[in-house]
Scaffold this motif. Structure first.
Motif, short mmCIF file in Angstrom:
data_model
loop_
_atom_site.label_atom_id
_atom_site.label_comp_id
_atom_site.label_asym_id
_atom_site.label_seq_id
_atom_site.Cartn_x
_atom_site.Cartn_y
_atom_site.Cartn_z
N PHE A 49 33.16 40.03 42.78
CA PHE A 49 32.49 40.38 44.03
C PHE A 49 32.70 41.86 44.37
CE2 PHE A 49 32.91 41.00 48.65
CZ PHE A 49 31.61 40.69 49.05
N ILE A 50 33.92 42.34 44.23
CA ILE A 50 34.25 43.73 44.57
C ILE A 50 33.52 44.69 43.64
CG2 ILE A 50 36.12 45.45 44.56
CD1 ILE A 50 37.96 43.16 45.61
N ILE A 51 33.51 44.40 42.35
CA ILE A 51 32.82 45.29 41.40
C ILE A 51 31.33 45.31 41.67
CG2 ILE A 51 32.23 45.60 38.95
CD1 ILE A 51 35.06 44.59 38.29
N LYS A 52 30.77 44.18 42.05
CA LYS A 52 29.34 44.12 42.37
C LYS A 52 29.02 44.93 43.62
CE LYS A 52 25.71 40.81 43.63
NZ LYS A 52 25.47 41.31 44.99
N GLU A 300 40.52 51.60 43.83
CA GLU A 300 39.25 51.22 44.45
C GLU A 300 39.22 49.72 44.78
OE1 GLU A 300 39.61 52.91 41.72
OE2 GLU A 300 38.53 54.82 41.90
N ILE A 301 39.73 48.90 43.87
CA ILE A 301 39.77 47.45 44.11
C ILE A 301 40.74 47.14 45.23
CG2 ILE A 301 40.43 45.22 43.10
CD1 ILE A 301 39.37 46.22 40.43
N ARG A 302 41.87 47.82 45.22
CA ARG A 302 42.88 47.61 46.26
C ARG A 302 42.33 47.98 47.63
NH1 ARG A 302 46.63 50.38 43.80
NH2 ARG A 302 46.61 52.19 45.18
N ARG A 303 41.62 49.09 47.69
CA ARG A 303 41.05 49.54 48.97
C ARG A 303 40.01 48.56 49.48
NH1 ARG A 303 39.86 54.83 47.70
NH2 ARG A 303 37.80 54.24 46.97
N LYS A 307 39.94 46.21 52.87
CA LYS A 307 38.83 46.14 53.84
C LYS A 307 38.46 44.69 54.14
CE LYS A 307 36.28 50.43 52.88
NZ LYS A 307 35.03 50.95 52.31
N ILE A 308 38.41 43.88 53.07
CA ILE A 308 38.04 42.46 53.24
C ILE A 308 39.06 41.75 54.12
CG2 ILE A 308 37.81 40.26 52.04
CD1 ILE A 308 36.68 41.85 49.64
#
Length: 313
Positions: A49-52, A300-303, A307-308
């Protein structure tokens, strides 16, 4: 003679085995495995989901990570039905053809994971050793071709296994030692000559896992050589830090896999629970830990995860 033929023709199902050594603790084991499934499925789904959603992650390294997450979901879902049936619903029987299908998918996803890890090591090699040409070497089309090639290779290697087993007469006990169907487990049951099966199994292990692991090691030798040529110690650490997640993913895949092979080949007299435990580690740990490792090590994934989580409160 008539009873022998009947025994062969009546092999329409297999009996899967849970953990009889842990009698009285099956519910705790089932709860633990379900927790691992939940972490794996949720973690890999979040990565996808995050990469998309995150535009900055639309680059080769994260395309390969997406493929790894899809593959890890495949590993989880291919073992889930029989694990649930055996441990939670006490229904250990599985149909002959269903068992062969599950065996195909478990081994298919294992071979695919090895190929994806090799592709990711090539990505790190190009990014560190040839950064100026990274975007021209790893174009979207080339990444797609690499992904398709990995899938086709895995399919072609695993596809003969069910048919090589179906040609054999099964006249021994139909009891398997795991809660899912694996080729090394199934190959013990036929009463016919399994030489071809064993030779083919060894061939695909060497030609896939063996070659992939050697090429991954070679890529890191070249990466290390390139990094040591950098004058700045800080820049060296920065370059190597981009490889940490991938190195961890390689170790948590190959170390359990080699351990399972070693126990299977040389630990025939080891207690049965050792074989079962090593197999569970091999199938459960990589899908669970991969999303955790990449979430911790990728800014980037951690950030985005942060946020989520913030938006939920």
């Amino acid at each position: 003679m008539g009873s022998f033929e009947t025994n062969i023709s009546s092999m329409t199902s297999f009996t899967l085995t849970g953990f009889p050594e842990m009698e009285g603790l099956e519910h705790w084991l089932a709860a633990l495995l379900l927790l691992l499934y939940a972490v794996s499925i949720l973690g890999n789904s979040l990565i996808l989901f995050i990469i998309k959603e995150e535009q900055s992650l639309h680059q080769p390294m994260y395309y390969f990570l997406s493929l790894l997450s899809v593959n890890d979901l495949g590993v989880s879902f291919s073992t889930l039905p029989t694990i649930l049936a055996t441990l939670c619903f006490h229904a250990p029987e599985t149909a002959f053809d269903a068992c062969l299908i599950q065996m195909f998918f478990i081994h298919f996803f294992s071979w695919t994971e090895s190929g994806i890890l090799l592709a990711m090591s090539f990505d790190r090699y190009v990014a560190i050793c040839n950064p100026l040409h990274y975007s021209t070497v790893l174009t979207d089309i080339r990444v797609a071709h690499m992904g398709i090639s990995i899938i086709i290779r895995s399919f072609c290697m695993v596809f003969p296994l069910p048919f090589l087993l179906k040609r054999l007469p099964f006249c021994k006990d139909n009891i398997l030692t795991h809660s899912y169907c694996l080729h090394p487990d199934l190959i013990r049951l036929p009463c016919g000559d399994t030489t071809i099966n064993s030779m083919y199994g060894l061939f695909i292990v060497v030609s896939a896992f063996g070659v992939d692991s050697v090429l991954i090691l070679l890529s890191y030798v070249l990466i290390l050589h390139s990094v040591l040529a950098i004058a700045s110690w800080e820049e060296r650490l920065k370059s190597l830090n981009t490889c940490v997640s991938h190195i961890c993913a390689v170790l948590i895949f190959y170390v359990p896999m080699v351990s399972v092979s070693m126990v299977h080949r040389f630990g025939k007299h080891a207690p049965e629970y050792v074989h079962k435990s090593m197999s569970l580690v091999y199938l459960f740990v990589p899908p669970m830990l991969n999303p955790i490792i990449y979430s911790i090590k990728t800014k980037e994934i951690r950030r985005r995860l942060h946020k989520i989580l913030i938006s939920k409160h």
